[in-house]
Design an enzyme around this catalytic site. Structure first.
Site, PDB file in Angstrom:
ATOM      1  CG  PHE A  56       0.225   8.856  -4.933  1.00 38.82           C
ATOM      2  CD1 PHE A  56      -0.321   7.658  -5.373  1.00 38.82           C
ATOM      3  CD2 PHE A  56      -0.366   9.492  -3.854  1.00 38.82           C
ATOM      4  CE1 PHE A  56      -1.430   7.108  -4.744  1.00 38.82           C
ATOM      5  CE2 PHE A  56      -1.483   8.945  -3.225  1.00 38.82           C
ATOM      6  CZ  PHE A  56      -2.010   7.753  -3.669  1.00 38.82           C
ATOM      7  CG  ASP A 108       6.601   9.059  -1.620  1.00 46.98           C
ATOM      8  OD1 ASP A 108       6.693   7.878  -1.200  1.00 46.98           O
ATOM      9  OD2 ASP A 108       5.554   9.733  -1.534  1.00 46.98           O
ATOM     10  CE1 TYR A 113      -0.903   2.460   1.972  1.00 51.23           C
ATOM     11  CE2 TYR A 113      -0.528   3.699   3.990  1.00 51.23           C
ATOM     12  CZ  TYR A 113      -0.814   3.674   2.640  1.00 51.23           C
ATOM     13  OH  TYR A 113      -1.014   4.847   1.966  1.00 51.23           O
ATOM     14  CE  LYS A 114       0.941   2.829  -1.147  1.00 51.24           C
ATOM     15  NZ  LYS A 114       1.376   4.124  -1.691  1.00 51.24           N
ATOM     16  NE  ARG A 155      -1.633   0.175  -8.837  1.00 54.32           N
ATOM     17  CZ  ARG A 155      -1.464   0.926  -7.745  1.00 54.32           C
ATOM     18  NH1 ARG A 155      -0.489   1.816  -7.690  1.00 54.32           N
ATOM     19  NH2 ARG A 155      -2.279   0.809  -6.729  1.00 54.32           N
TER      20      ARG A 155
HETATM   21  C1  LIG Z   1       0.537   5.262  -1.505  1.00 52.90           C
HETATM   22  C2  LIG Z   1       1.220   6.571  -1.660  1.00 52.90           C
HETATM   23  C3  LIG Z   1       0.996   7.605  -0.760  1.00 52.90           C
HETATM   24  C4  LIG Z   1      -0.020   7.452   0.334  1.00 52.90           C
HETATM   25  O1  LIG Z   1      -0.021   8.503   1.237  1.00 52.90           O
HETATM   26  P1  LIG Z   1      -0.909   8.385   2.557  1.00 52.90           P
HETATM   27  O2  LIG Z   1      -0.587   9.588   3.329  1.00 52.90           O
HETATM   28  O3  LIG Z   1      -0.522   7.106   3.237  1.00 52.90           O
HETATM   29  O4  LIG Z   1      -2.342   8.306   2.151  1.00 52.90           O
HETATM   30  C5  LIG Z   1       1.727   8.779  -0.920  1.00 52.90           C
HETATM   31  N1  LIG Z   1       2.601   8.924  -1.924  1.00 52.90           N
HETATM   32  C6  LIG Z   1       2.839   7.933  -2.807  1.00 52.90           C
HETATM   33  C7  LIG Z   1       3.837   8.126  -3.903  1.00 52.90           C
HETATM   34  C8  LIG Z   1       2.140   6.736  -2.711  1.00 52.90           C
HETATM   35  O5  LIG Z   1       2.342   5.763  -3.603  1.00 52.90           O
END
Ligand SMILES: *Cc1c(COP(=O)(O)O)cnc(C)c1O
Length: 420
Positions: free
Chosen positions: A135, A207, A232-233, A381
């Protein structure tokens, strides 16, 4: 092997047999929507409305500043971290809910690099290993930190999980990996990679954005070093709800992070001019938290407390297997490419298919109430959340997809929204 055709009746029968089916009642989902985007923003627990009202009216409105003590606001990052810990395979006092995933990653990566730099045997290491497909914010945060430190740290990005073992070598300080890939749904073997890191003298930072609440995790059992992730996911904490950071007891004494705010101080209300880190997980904190948003995280955790990650995983695999089988049976004549691994051990809780007009097809799906999302390049997705997705939902979603593809009912000139 020729699979037998699956009917909608088969799917409804599985719903009748599903021990998790009653939990759907604890979520508020609009009529006519099949929500397959809980991997991006979890659905709303019904209890969140009353909780928000209580925090706003009673805790804030009536009790005012006393609520830092009487309502436990000050301890909320740790108390909710302890409630989340069992879902991660973490211990009590090892997790706090705070800040954002990006910010926590910055803290964790900085701490990991510092742990290595302060060990004479490891101090020469300058490589941070990650994946090009990670990401982007993870890569951006690492680039920002490396440039800021200005000590020659470099990102080494691999193009395939098969290249990781070779890339994590005697020059590698930290492997910073996302356990389940946001785009493909590929799941790494956390224990094997963490143990390879240690054999090479590197640290393993994970992560868990697409893992927490989605797949069973055993951070301590896997020997991981540090971890971060979103609430939040799959955890249904609400839009922008604070993230989490895990620092295992074995590393807490050595864990130093650069955002040394007063919430991470040993005695925050002594108001001393010099920083001294708190003992334990509190040293991962920085400053005052968004209490309203943080408090709502508990509503999602309350629902997880009524089941187990093993039950959730069983249903998740059944849902994703069913979706793959139905798409392959009913949309066989269309140019769809499965990018998610078929092997259960390597699959998260989402399924991604490519289609040459993926963005347009996803827009057509959303217009008909099937909410997934789109990620470059050409990937549709679909996230599967066993707490509120039924087997009949999977059937209905594929039926709508089949109809859209068969009738070409999508606009290939569809304009891109800012958030896809
Ligand atoms: C959703 C996601 C994020 C989101 O980071 P925020 O700081 O909450 O915007 C970060 N890393 C990964 C791998 C994600 O899937």
């Amino acid at each position: 092997m020729k699979a037998t055709m699956i009917s909608r009746h088969d799917c409804s029968a599985r719903d009748l047999d599903d021990p998790l089916a009653p939990l759907r009642q604890q979520f508020d989902l609009p009529q006519g929507v099949i929500y397959l985007d809980g991997n991006s923003l979890g659905a709303r627990p019904k209890a969140a409305l009353a909780r928000a009202q209580h925090v706003i009216m009673a805790e804030w409105g009536t009790d005012l500043i006393r609520s830092w003590n009487t309502a436990g606001w000050f301890d909320l990052p740790k108390r909710l971290g302890d409630r989340l810990a069992p879902l991660l395979g973490a211990g009590t006092g090892e997790v706090v809910i705070t800040d954002t995933t990006s910010v926590n990653l910055f803290k964790a990566l900085a701490a990991a690099l510092q742990m290595q730099a302060s060990d004479p045997a490891q101090a020469a290491r300058r490589i941070i290993v990650s994946e090009r497909s990670n990401f982007p914010t993870d890569l951006y945060m690492a680039q920002g930190l490396a440039a800021w430190l200005d000590r020659g740290y470099q990102l080494r990005l691999v193009d395939s999980p098969d290249e990781l073992a070779q890339a994590i070598d005697a020059d590698c300080a930290v492997a910073m990996l996302t356990h389940v890939n946001y785009r493909t749904g590929y799941q790494h073997d956390m224990a094997a990679i963490s143990s390879h890191c240690h054999a090479q003298g590197a640290l393993a930072l994970w992560d868990l954005a697409h893992s927490a609440g989605a797949v069973p995790l055993d951070l301590n059992g896997a020997g991981a070093d540090l971890a971060v992730g979103c609430t939040y996911k799959y955890l249904n904490g609400g839009p922008g709800s604070p993230a989490f950071i895990w620092v295992p007891e074995k590393h807490q004494a050595r864990f130093r992070q650069p955002l040394s705010g007063w919430w991470g101080h040993a005695t925050p209300f002594a108001m001393e001019p010099g920083f001294a880190p708190a003992d334990g997980i509190a040293r991962a904190l920085c400053g005052t938290q968004p209490i309203l948003s943080l408090a709502l995280v508990e509503c999602g955790l309350d629902i997880f407390a009524q089941t187990s990650m093993e039950a959730i995983r069983r249903k998740s695999l059944a849902l994703t297997d069913l979706f793959i089988a139905l798409v392959e049976q009913r949309c066989a004549s269309h140019p769809l490419g499965l990018v998610t691994p078929r092997g259960h051990a390597r699959r998260g809780s989402q399924v991604s298919f490519t289609h040459p007009h993926g963005y347009a097809v996803m827009q057509a799906l959303i217009a008909r109430g099937v909410i997934g999302d789109y990620r470059e390049p050409a990937i549709m997705r679909f996230g599967f959340t066993p707490l509120y997705t039924s087997f009949a939902d999977v059937w209905d979603a594929v039926e709508i997809l089949r109809d859209i593809l068969d009738t070409l009912a999508y606009d290939i000139a569809a304009k891109r929204d800012a958030v896809t």
